[in-house]
Write a protein that holds these residues in place. Sequence first.
Motif, mmCIF file in Angstrom:
data_model
loop_
_atom_site.group_PDB
_atom_site.id
_atom_site.type_symbol
_atom_site.label_atom_id
_atom_site.label_comp_id
_atom_site.label_asym_id
_atom_site.label_seq_id
_atom_site.Cartn_x
_atom_site.Cartn_y
_atom_site.Cartn_z
ATOM 1 N N ALA A 185 67.828 -13.280 6.559
ATOM 2 C CA ALA A 185 66.463 -12.785 6.394
ATOM 3 C C ALA A 185 65.894 -13.156 5.038
ATOM 4 N N ASP A 186 66.672 -13.010 3.986
ATOM 5 C CA ASP A 186 66.172 -13.313 2.642
ATOM 6 C C ASP A 186 65.776 -14.771 2.509
ATOM 7 N N ARG A 187 66.610 -15.649 3.034
ATOM 8 C CA ARG A 187 66.322 -17.083 2.936
ATOM 9 C C ARG A 187 65.135 -17.477 3.820
ATOM 10 N N ALA A 188 65.079 -16.924 5.025
ATOM 11 C CA ALA A 188 63.969 -17.237 5.926
ATOM 12 C C ALA A 188 62.661 -16.683 5.386
ATOM 13 N N ARG A 189 62.725 -15.484 4.832
ATOM 14 C CA ARG A 189 61.516 -14.866 4.271
ATOM 15 C C ARG A 189 60.965 -15.700 3.116
#
Length: 340
Positions: free
Chosen positions: A326-330
């Motif tokens: 999630a952090d990387r995609a966000r």
Amino acid sequence: MSASTVVPEKDELLYTPDVANRMAPVFDRVSSAISEVEWPEFAPYVDRIMQLKQERNAVILAHNYQTRDIYHCVSDIVGDSLALAQKAMEVDADVIVMAGVHFMAETTKLLNPSKTVLIPDLRAGCSLAESITGADVRQLRKTYPGVPIVTYVNTSVEVKAESDICCTSANATRIVESLGADKVLLIPDQYLAKNVAAETDVEILTWAGACEVHERFTASQIIQLRKAHPDVTVLAHPECPPEVVEQSDFSGSTAALINYVSDRKPEEVALITECSMGENIASHNPETKFIRSCSLCPHMQRINLMNICQSLEGMTHEVTIDPALADRARLAVQRMLDAS
């Protein structure tokens, strides 16, 4: 209410006098889109969903491709996939129901991590999103070292997490040019990439993915359409093949197509995209004649009033994302928002 709660079968939700009375103001509001004959079938579900939204402090996001009963009767926010996720960030709700496909629900969860995001049917997928994996993107990095990777929002969280930046059909050219690179990978939609390549001097590399709705359209269909309707204005989505876009009068995102009709008010228009969108905007543009030249998205059609009701009753199916992904995609999504 437990997750095992069972929603009554369709014929158990009846169009009673009480339902008719409560739903009369709603029908007055939507009567330009929903016929009087259809209303007794829809009204009991609309009634129950409205009750559940209040109980759950929930909102329903409906994509522009959703059916008329969902789009006009129970949705709180309508729009394209990214706009829905962005607008959801502004609402005071604990629960968000995505009346769309799975990647849209994931994007909504990315931008609203503290909220419960539900999708009524887990089978509501996307041929384009399923055409590529995170492993594929990692291989592309090895094959094209140093080439920035721009990923269409119509992809999974895993794919977004492996990307440098995301884009939409509306801002793809702008995002590509914002990178200041001579060569860019624009994945996974081969047709969007080719249409962007026609608008920029940046060399565009892509992946062989496609939307099963938009890839069906052909230039010969547009030519035949114009012969049958000489005065028609043809509006195409950029997920269509380039030869279809070339035969059209205008190409743009779903929001851009809607704005074109609303602002320019053509006498006769053909939307070269998913069928439901034409039905949804026709009621707001009665002066325009819509030529039905479209395709249905089988995945979007999996969402209906009954399973929205089930989703709110049982709080199913909740979308969860691995925090590391999630952090990387966000970050890839946020870079797009910053560049836009």
